[in-house]
Design a protein around this motif. Structure first.
Motif, PDB file in Angstrom:
ATOM      1  N   ILE A   1      -8.460  -4.190  -3.087  1.00 55.11           N
ATOM      2  CA  ILE A   1      -8.289  -5.339  -3.984  1.00 55.11           C
ATOM      3  C   ILE A   1      -7.505  -6.441  -3.274  1.00 55.11           C
ATOM      4  CG2 ILE A   1      -7.233  -6.144  -6.136  1.00 55.11           C
ATOM      5  CD1 ILE A   1      -7.699  -3.351  -7.284  1.00 55.11           C
TER       6      ILE A   1
ATOM      7  N   ASP B   1       0.833  -1.200   0.000  1.00 56.94           N
ATOM      8  CA  ASP B   1       0.000   0.000   0.000  1.00 56.94           C
ATOM      9  C   ASP B   1       0.869   1.251   0.000  1.00 56.94           C
ATOM     10  OD1 ASP B   1      -2.652   1.497   0.607  1.00 56.94           O
ATOM     11  OD2 ASP B   1      -1.277   2.158   2.179  1.00 56.94           O
TER      12      ASP B   1
ATOM     13  N   THR C   1      -6.380   0.021  -4.326  1.00 53.08           N
ATOM     14  CA  THR C   1      -5.559  -1.172  -4.524  1.00 53.08           C
ATOM     15  C   THR C   1      -5.481  -2.002  -3.246  1.00 53.08           C
ATOM     16  OG1 THR C   1      -3.450  -0.127  -3.911  1.00 53.08           O
ATOM     17  CG2 THR C   1      -4.186   0.143  -6.172  1.00 53.08           C
TER      18      THR C   1
ATOM     19  N   THR D   1       0.440  -2.372 -13.145  1.00 54.82           N
ATOM     20  CA  THR D   1       0.519  -0.909 -13.118  1.00 54.82           C
ATOM     21  C   THR D   1       1.610  -0.441 -12.158  1.00 54.82           C
ATOM     22  OG1 THR D   1      -1.794  -0.562 -13.735  1.00 54.82           O
ATOM     23  CG2 THR D   1      -0.732   1.192 -12.483  1.00 54.82           C
TER      24      THR D   1
ATOM     25  N   VAL E   1      -5.276   1.250 -14.014  1.00 54.25           N
ATOM     26  CA  VAL E   1      -5.987   0.120 -13.422  1.00 54.25           C
ATOM     27  C   VAL E   1      -7.434   0.069 -13.907  1.00 54.25           C
ATOM     28  CG1 VAL E   1      -6.914  -0.805 -11.269  1.00 54.25           C
ATOM     29  CG2 VAL E   1      -4.539  -0.108 -11.384  1.00 54.25           C
TER      30      VAL E   1
ATOM     31  N   SER F   1      -4.399   4.905  -3.406  1.00 48.93           N
ATOM     32  CA  SER F   1      -3.876   3.564  -3.107  1.00 48.93           C
ATOM     33  C   SER F   1      -4.847   2.748  -2.262  1.00 48.93           C
ATOM     34  CB  SER F   1      -2.524   3.652  -2.407  1.00 48.93           C
ATOM     35  OG  SER F   1      -2.658   4.187  -1.102  1.00 48.93           O
TER      36      SER F   1
ATOM     37  N   TRP G   1      -3.823  -4.239 -11.537  1.00 45.47           N
ATOM     38  CA  TRP G   1      -3.290  -3.519 -10.375  1.00 45.47           C
ATOM     39  C   TRP G   1      -1.779  -3.674 -10.236  1.00 45.47           C
ATOM     40  CZ3 TRP G   1      -3.396  -6.816  -5.474  1.00 45.47           C
ATOM     41  CH2 TRP G   1      -2.663  -6.229  -4.446  1.00 45.47           C
TER      42      TRP G   1
ATOM     43  N   PHE H   1      -0.616   6.234  -7.581  1.00 46.33           N
ATOM     44  CA  PHE H   1      -1.985   6.224  -7.080  1.00 46.33           C
ATOM     45  C   PHE H   1      -2.327   7.386  -6.151  1.00 46.33           C
ATOM     46  CE2 PHE H   1      -1.299   1.959  -8.539  1.00 46.33           C
ATOM     47  CZ  PHE H   1      -2.517   1.631  -9.121  1.00 46.33           C
TER      48      PHE H   1
ATOM     49  N   SER I   1      -8.668  -2.992 -16.188  1.00 48.59           N
ATOM     50  CA  SER I   1      -9.691  -3.853 -15.582  1.00 48.59           C
ATOM     51  C   SER I   1     -10.953  -3.885 -16.432  1.00 48.59           C
ATOM     52  CB  SER I   1     -10.034  -3.362 -14.173  1.00 48.59           C
ATOM     53  OG  SER I   1      -8.920  -3.414 -13.325  1.00 48.59           O
TER      54      SER I   1
ATOM     55  N   ALA J   1       2.420   1.718  -3.372  1.00 51.55           N
ATOM     56  CA  ALA J   1       1.447   2.169  -4.375  1.00 51.55           C
ATOM     57  C   ALA J   1       1.181   3.661  -4.262  1.00 51.55           C
ATOM     58  CB  ALA J   1       0.145   1.384  -4.224  1.00 51.55           C
TER      59      ALA J   1
ATOM     60  N   GLY K   1      -1.958   5.915 -12.017  1.00 52.84           N
ATOM     61  CA  GLY K   1      -2.315   4.554 -11.635  1.00 52.84           C
ATOM     62  C   GLY K   1      -3.797   4.283 -11.730  1.00 52.84           C
TER      63      GLY K   1
ATOM     64  N   VAL L   1      -8.529  -8.142 -12.574  1.00 52.51           N
ATOM     65  CA  VAL L   1      -8.309  -6.933 -11.777  1.00 52.51           C
ATOM     66  C   VAL L   1      -6.947  -6.988 -11.094  1.00 52.51           C
ATOM     67  CG1 VAL L   1      -9.200  -5.512  -9.899  1.00 52.51           C
ATOM     68  CG2 VAL L   1     -10.785  -6.698 -11.424  1.00 52.51           C
TER      69      VAL L   1
END
Length: 570
Positions: free
Chosen positions: A113, A94, A110, A389, A426, A107, A386, A102, A430, A97, A422, A382
Motif C-alpha cells: 500500500i 513495515d 501494508t 489500524t 484493514v 505486513s 491501514w 499484521f 477498506s 506493522a 490487523g 485504503v
C-alpha cells in the motif's frame, strides 16, 4: 549464490539504508535536530498546492479550509503514536506493522500500500515538474516526464547520506522562493485576501458537512507521507535526559508535524487558485491547479514575466527533486523489503528503485495528474484503514488492553506469519469504505467513506485483539539471549553480537539465539536479516505456547519496566 552469501550481500548493501531491519546506533550519528531538519526537507512537494486548489475550486474556500483542518488534525493524531515508535525503537513502518497486528508476512500487504503511494506521488510531482519545464522552455510533457524521472537517480542510489545533504542545503532556497512573494502579495493586495475569503468555487458558498468531509477525503490520501517521514526519523539518536527536549521537538515537528506545514500549503493553494481567477484569467478552469501557473502568476505581479517564469521553474525543480528523491528512496526500500521477504533473494535496492520509477513514469504518461482528486479520494479509503489500524493497535491494544506486546517485535523468529488482528481490520475497513465511495450505501454516504474507514478500523482492531486473546502476536516469549534488548534509558541496546550465518556483527535488537549450536555446544546467534534470506526453521528455536495475554517478552527481551518508562519518559 548460497543463502548465506545472499545474506552477506544484503548486509553489505543495507549498511547505507537498512532496508530490512532496525537502524543501529553506529549508523545514527546525527543530532535529533539534524534528523528533524532533514525529514522536514522532504515536505517541499507542490502537490499540496494542487490539492488545495482542486478542493477550493470544487467546494469553495470555507468548506475547503475546514476540510483541510479536519484532515490535518486527524492525521496528526494518527501519526503521533506511529512516529513515536519509529523514533524510539528506530524502525520503519513495515517493521512496526509486523508487531502491531499484521505478522511477518501480513505486513507485506501494508508495505505494498505504501509502495503504491510512492509511485502515485512521484507521478504527481513529476508531472508538476514537467509542466514547469513546458511553460519555461517549451519541452513537451512526455519528454518532461522522462526528465523528471531520470534526474533523481544519481541522488537516490547513494541513500540516506546523500538525501540528508540535499535536503539541508536546498530547504532555505525553497522557503525563500515560496514564501517571500506570497507574503508580499498578502501585505500589498488586501483585495486578493478578501476575494480568497469570499470565494465559493463551484458550490453555492454554503457551509456543508458533506463538502467539508469530501475536501478532507482528498487530503487524507497524503497520510502515507508519514511513512516517508519515518524513513528519516528512524535514524533519531537514543533519547536521553540530555537531549530530551530536542528529541521530542524534532519528533513532533518532523514526524506527525509534517501535516501542519502540509495543511498550510494546501490553504495557500486555494489562495493561489483564487488569485489566478481574480487577477490573471477567470477562464483558467482546472489549469489553476497547476503549481507552475500559480507561481508564475504570483511572481508576475511583482516582477517582469521572464524573471517570473525563471524563478517559478527554479522553485518547481527544487521542490520536485527534494520530494521525488524521497519518493524513489522510500519506494525502493518498500518494494525490496516485500520482494526479499517473499522470495528470500536480494537482487539489490537499486533494482527496485528502477522498478518504482518505471511505474511512476507510466502513470505520468497515463496523465494521472488530470485525475488527481478522484485518484486521491479513492486511495484515501485504503490508506486510512491501514494507518488507523496500526495506530489503534499501538494505543489501544498495546497500552490500554495490553494484548499486543508493547515492544514492537519485528524479528522473523519471534513472529507468526499472519496476524488476523490487523488483516481483518484493514480488510473490513477498506471494503466498507470503498463500498460507500462507490455509492453502494447511497449517494449521501459517498462523502463519508473515509470516516467509515477510520471508524471501522478504530473499533475492529481492539475487537479482533480481544477475540483472539492476543495469541497471534508472538510465537515465542523470549529470544534466547540473556542480555536485555533495551538499555537502562529504554533505548534499544547497542551491544553487538556475531551472526554465525553471515559472519557480521549486529546490534542486540537484530539478534536471536540460533537453534544451531557451535562446535563445542555453545550458543550461537542469528540476525533478523539472515532469517529474512534463509530457511528460518533451520535457525529459529521452536515456538513456545503463547499465554492468554501476550505481553512484552520478559527477561532477555526487555519486558521489565525501565527508568524511562516511569514519569516523563513515556
Amino acid at each position: 549464490m548460497t543463502r548465506a552469501d545472499n545474506a552477506r550481500a544484503a548486509a553489505e548493501d543495507s549498511l547505507e539504508d537498512y532496508a530490512f531491519r532496525y537502524v543501529p546506533r553506529t549508523f545514527r550519528r546525527w543530532r535529533a535536530g539534524a534528523v528533524g531538519i532533514t525529514a522536514l526537507g522532504s515536505i517541499a512537494f507542490l502537490a499540496d498546492f494542487s490539492i488545495g486548489a482542486s478542493i477550493g475550486i470544487e467546494h469553495g474556500t470555507n468548506n475547503a479550509v475546514l476540510g483541510i483542518l479536519l484532515a490535518s488534525v486527524t492525521i496528526f493524531i494518527v501519526g503521533v503514536p506511529i512516529a513515536y515508535y519509529a523514533a524510539r525503537y528506530n524502525l520503519d513502518l513495515d517493521l512496526i506493522a509486523r508487531g502491531s497486528g499484521f505478522g511477518y508476512y501480513g505486513s507485506s500487504i501494508t508495505t505494498v500500500i505504501f509502495a503504491v503511494f510512492t509511485c502515485i506521488f512521484f507521478a504527481l510531482e513529476g508531472a508538476i515538474m514537467a509542466q514547469g519545464l513546458q511553460v519555461a522552455t517549451g519541452i513537451p510533457l512526455p519528454i518532461g516526464y522522462l526528465i523528471s524521472t531520470v534526474v533523481v537517480i544519481p541522488i537516490v542510489i547513494y541513500g540516506m547520506r546523500a538525501l540528508e545533504r540535499l535536503q539541508f542545503w536546498t530547504t532555505p532556497l525553497w522557503l525563500a522562493l515560496a514564501l517571500l512573494p506570497l507574503l508580499w502579495v498578502i501585505v500589498s493586495d488586501p483585495e486578493a485576501v478578501s476575494a480568497f475569503v469570499s470565494f465559493t468555487g463551484n458550490s453555492d458558498g454554503e457551509l456543508r458537512f458533506g463538502a467539508i468531509v469530501s475536501s478532507a477525503a482528498v487530503c487524507f490520501a497524503l497520510t502515507p507521507q508519514l511513512a516517508e517521514q519515518i524513513d528519516y526519523i528512524r535514524a533519531m539518536p537514543p533519547r536521553t535526559r540530555v537531549n530530551y527536549r530536542a528529541w521530542w521537538t524534532s519528533l513532533l515537528f518532523a514526524g506527525p508535524g509534517w501535516v501542519l506545514f502540509s495543511g498550510i500549503k494546501q490553504v495557500v493553494g486555494v489562495f493561489l487558485a483564487v488569485y489566478l481567477f481574480t487577477r490573471i484569467d477567470p477562464d483558467l478552469g482546472l489549469r489553476a491547479t497547476e503549481p507552475v501557473r500559480q507561481f508564475v502568476g504570483l511572481y508576475a505581479s511583482i516582477m517582469p514575466e521572464w524573471l517570473a517564469i525563471g524563478l517559478a521553474l527554479i522553485l518547481v525543480v527544487i521542490a520536485q527533486v527534494k520530494i521525488n528523491v524521497t519518493n524513489a528512496y522510500s519506494g525502493s526500500l518498500a518494494w525490496s523489503n516485500v520482494y526479499t521477504r517473499l522470495t528470500k533473494t536480494y537482487p539489490g535496492r537499486s533494482v527496485f528503485m528502477y522498478f518504482n520509477l518505471a511505474i511512476a513514469l507510466a502513470l505520468m504518461w497515463m496523465d494521472v495528474f488530470s485525475l488527481i482528486s478522484f485518484v486521491l479520494s479513492l486511495y484515501a479509503n485504503v490508506v486510512m484503514a491501514w494507518l488507523v489500524t496500526i495506530a489503534a493497535d499501538i494505543v489501544i491494544n498495546k497500552h490500554i488492553l495490553r494484548l499486543s506486546p508493547k515492544y514492537p517485535e519485528f524479528r522473523r523468529g519471534m513472529l507468526f506469519d499472519w496476524n488476523p488482528v490487523g488483516l481483518v481490520s484493514v480488510g473490513l475497513a477498506s471494503l466498507l469504505s470503498l463500498a460507500a465511495f462507490g455509492g453502494v450505501f447511497g449517494e449521501d454516504m459517498r462523502s463519508y467513506s473515509v470516516l467509515i474507514a477510520i471508524g471501522v478500523a478504530v473499533v475492529t482492531t481492539p475487537i479482533m485483539a480481544i477475540s483472539t486473546r492476543g495469541r497471534f502476536y508472538l510465537r515465542r516469549q523470549t529470544d534466547g539471549i540473556a542480555s536485555p534488548i533495551l538499555d537502562a534509558d529504554g533505548n534499544p541496546s547497542g551491544e553487538r553480537l556475531r551472526c554465525h550465518v553471515t559472519g557480521y556483527t549486529f546490534e542486540r535488537p537484530d539478534m536471536l539465539a540460533s537453534a544451531e549450536r557451535g562446535p563445542h555446544g555453545e550458543t550461537q546467534y542469528v540476525s533478523s536479516l539472515a532469517l529474512t534470506l534463509d530457511d528460518s526453521d533451520r535457525y529459529v528455536l521452536p515456538p513456545e505456547p503463547a499465554p492468554a495475554r501476550s505481553k512484552v517478552p520478559t527477561g532477555a527481551v526487555g519486558g521489565t519496566r525501565h527508568r524511562s518508562d516511569r514519569g516523563r519518559g513515556q
